[in-house]
Design a protein around this motif. Structure first.
Motif, short mmCIF file in Angstrom:
data_model
loop_
_atom_site.label_atom_id
_atom_site.label_comp_id
_atom_site.label_asym_id
_atom_site.label_seq_id
_atom_site.Cartn_x
_atom_site.Cartn_y
_atom_site.Cartn_z
N MET A 99 0.84 -1.20 0.00
CA MET A 99 0.00 0.00 0.00
C MET A 99 0.87 1.25 0.00
SD MET A 99 -3.29 -0.36 -0.08
CE MET A 99 -3.91 1.13 0.66
N PRO A 100 0.49 2.23 -0.75
CA PRO A 100 1.28 3.47 -0.75
C PRO A 100 1.15 4.17 0.60
CG PRO A 100 -0.74 3.76 -1.96
CD PRO A 100 -0.65 2.30 -1.64
N THR A 101 2.23 4.74 1.03
CA THR A 101 2.19 5.43 2.31
C THR A 101 1.97 6.92 2.12
OG1 THR A 101 4.57 5.63 2.24
CG2 THR A 101 3.68 3.76 3.42
N MET A 102 2.46 7.47 1.03
CA MET A 102 2.35 8.92 0.87
C MET A 102 2.63 9.31 -0.57
SD MET A 102 4.44 11.82 2.92
CE MET A 102 4.01 13.53 2.80
N SER A 103 1.94 10.28 -1.05
CA SER A 103 2.24 10.85 -2.35
C SER A 103 2.46 12.33 -2.16
CB SER A 103 1.09 10.60 -3.32
OG SER A 103 1.37 11.25 -4.53
N TYR A 104 3.52 12.83 -2.77
CA TYR A 104 3.86 14.24 -2.57
C TYR A 104 3.07 15.16 -3.49
CZ TYR A 104 7.88 12.73 0.16
OH TYR A 104 8.67 12.18 1.12
N ARG A 105 2.59 14.60 -4.60
CA ARG A 105 2.11 15.48 -5.65
C ARG A 105 0.90 16.32 -5.23
NH1 ARG A 105 0.84 14.24 -11.88
NH2 ARG A 105 2.83 13.19 -11.71
N ALA A 106 -0.16 15.67 -4.76
CA ALA A 106 -1.37 16.41 -4.46
C ALA A 106 -1.19 17.47 -3.38
CB ALA A 106 -2.49 15.45 -4.10
N PRO A 107 -0.60 17.13 -2.23
CA PRO A 107 -0.42 18.19 -1.22
C PRO A 107 0.48 19.31 -1.69
CG PRO A 107 0.61 16.14 -0.51
CD PRO A 107 -0.19 15.82 -1.70
N PHE A 108 1.52 18.96 -2.47
CA PHE A 108 2.42 20.00 -2.97
C PHE A 108 1.68 20.93 -3.93
CE2 PHE A 108 5.79 21.93 -5.40
CZ PHE A 108 6.77 22.14 -4.46
N ARG A 109 0.90 20.33 -4.84
CA ARG A 109 0.17 21.15 -5.81
C ARG A 109 -0.86 22.02 -5.11
NH1 ARG A 109 -4.79 19.85 -8.30
NH2 ARG A 109 -5.30 21.46 -9.79
N LEU A 110 -1.60 21.46 -4.16
CA LEU A 110 -2.61 22.25 -3.48
C LEU A 110 -1.97 23.33 -2.60
CD1 LEU A 110 -5.22 19.50 -2.65
CD2 LEU A 110 -5.22 21.17 -4.49
N GLY A 111 -0.78 23.06 -2.11
CA GLY A 111 -0.05 24.11 -1.39
C GLY A 111 0.30 25.27 -2.31
N LEU A 112 0.74 24.93 -3.52
CA LEU A 112 1.02 25.98 -4.51
C LEU A 112 -0.25 26.77 -4.83
CD1 LEU A 112 3.42 24.36 -7.15
CD2 LEU A 112 3.98 25.92 -5.30
N CYS A 113 -1.37 26.04 -4.97
CA CYS A 113 -2.65 26.72 -5.26
C CYS A 113 -3.03 27.66 -4.11
CB CYS A 113 -3.75 25.69 -5.48
SG CYS A 113 -3.62 24.78 -7.02
N ALA A 114 -2.81 27.22 -2.89
CA ALA A 114 -3.15 28.07 -1.73
C ALA A 114 -2.28 29.33 -1.72
CB ALA A 114 -2.97 27.27 -0.44
N ILE A 115 -1.00 29.17 -2.02
CA ILE A 115 -0.12 30.34 -2.10
C ILE A 115 -0.59 31.28 -3.20
CG2 ILE A 115 2.23 31.08 -2.67
CD1 ILE A 115 3.22 28.50 -1.35
N ALA A 116 -1.00 30.70 -4.33
CA ALA A 116 -1.49 31.53 -5.44
C ALA A 116 -2.74 32.30 -5.04
CB ALA A 116 -1.77 30.65 -6.66
N VAL A 117 -3.65 31.62 -4.35
CA VAL A 117 -4.87 32.30 -3.90
C VAL A 117 -4.53 33.44 -2.96
CG1 VAL A 117 -6.96 32.00 -2.51
CG2 VAL A 117 -6.37 30.30 -4.24
N TRP A 118 -3.59 33.19 -2.07
CA TRP A 118 -3.19 34.23 -1.12
C TRP A 118 -2.58 35.43 -1.85
CZ3 TRP A 118 1.82 35.90 0.51
CH2 TRP A 118 1.80 36.74 1.61
N LEU A 119 -1.73 35.17 -2.85
CA LEU A 119 -1.12 36.26 -3.61
C LEU A 119 -2.19 37.11 -4.30
CD1 LEU A 119 1.96 34.53 -5.33
CD2 LEU A 119 2.02 36.33 -3.60
N VAL A 120 -3.12 36.44 -4.96
CA VAL A 120 -4.16 37.18 -5.71
C VAL A 120 -5.09 37.91 -4.73
CG1 VAL A 120 -6.11 36.94 -7.27
CG2 VAL A 120 -4.04 35.64 -7.67
N ALA A 121 -5.46 37.23 -3.65
CA ALA A 121 -6.39 37.85 -2.69
C ALA A 121 -5.79 39.11 -2.08
CB ALA A 121 -6.75 36.84 -1.60
N CYS A 122 -4.49 39.10 -1.83
CA CYS A 122 -3.86 40.29 -1.26
C CYS A 122 -3.71 41.40 -2.30
CB CYS A 122 -2.49 39.93 -0.68
SG CYS A 122 -2.57 38.95 0.81
N ALA A 123 -3.68 41.04 -3.58
CA ALA A 123 -3.49 42.06 -4.63
C ALA A 123 -4.81 42.69 -5.06
CB ALA A 123 -2.79 41.43 -5.84
N ILE A 124 -5.92 42.00 -4.84
CA ILE A 124 -7.20 42.49 -5.36
C ILE A 124 -7.61 43.84 -4.76
CG2 ILE A 124 -9.69 42.02 -5.28
CD1 ILE A 124 -9.10 39.17 -6.02
N PRO A 125 -7.60 44.01 -3.42
CA PRO A 125 -8.06 45.32 -2.88
C PRO A 125 -7.28 46.52 -3.39
CG PRO A 125 -8.03 43.65 -1.16
CD PRO A 125 -7.36 43.03 -2.34
#
Lengths: 95, 133
Positions: A1-27
């Protein structure tokens, strides 16, 4: 059984950083662009509106931040693949 | 209890919303208090009053963005992990174009669907995680 995959959490972390960047730039973008349309250059005699006035009230960095966030969000999958592959942690770490 | 990736991302967006609101609140309170205390003098405050008005406006917009991320971030979540595509329930690898049954090429977890894309869409274990709470 797989114990861990890095891809999904890493990608979603990048997405969260992207959301934070855009959200701070919008106002500041909304406020600055509104002020540039309403007040123009702000000083001196009124002149015909020009797109360059967008940079009067909004720092260039804010535009760069917003574009970076959007690009990061859209390219998160490819960026994740590239980073994990270059770090040697794609699939090889999965047991 | 395994937190599915879609739920985890939704929670991360809520945390970002809280962070953004928390960052904007000091500016908002400062600007509103200053404008409130000097309400009669706002016009005479000239550039200072305008600066505090700008500060308050930006803080209000920032709080609005933070509240959107906290309460209504589903649109962004669905952009990151679309619900209408099959995903591996273990690693969230997109299984579009692969056989309905097999082994995830990303993590090696066996996945199984019942042969049609409709069944893939209806199976929460293959669509990126738990259904919205």
């Amino acid at each position: 059984m797989p114990t861990m995959s890095y891809r999904a959490p890493f990608r979603l972390g990048l997405c969260a950083i992207a959301v934070w960047l855009v959200a701070c730039a919008i106002p500041p973008l909304i406020l600055g662009m509104t002020r540039s349309v309403l007040f123009g250059e702000g000083q001196g005699p009124p002149v015909a509106w020009h797109w360059s006035q967008f940079f009067t009230y909004v720092p260039t960095w804010t535009y760069v931040q917003a574009v970076t966030g959007v690009v990061l969000f859209v390219a998160s999958t490819r960026l994740t693949r590239f980073i994990l592959r270059s770090a040697g942690r794609e699939r090889s770490e999965v047991q | 209890v395994t937190v599915k990736y879609k739920t985890a991302f939704r929670l991360a967006l809520r945390a970002i919303g809280v962070l953004i609101v928390a960052q904007a609140l000091p500016s908002l309170v400062t600007a509103l208090v200053t404008l409130g205390l000097n309400f009669n003098d706002v016009v005479s405050m000239a550039s200072t009053g305008g600066w505090y008005l700008t500060m308050a406006g930006q803080a209000v917009l920032t709080v609005a963005v933070g509240l959107y991320l906290f309460f209504r971030g589903n649109w962004i979540v669905n952009l990151a992990i679309p619900s209408n595509r099959p995903y591996c329930h273990e690693c969230a690898y997109e299984l579009t174009g692969l056989a309905a049954e097999g082994i995830c090429p990303e993590c090696g977890t066996p996945y199984r669907a019942e042969g049609s894309s409709r069944s893939l869409q209806g199976n929460p274990s293959l669509t990126g995680g738990a259904p919205p709470e």
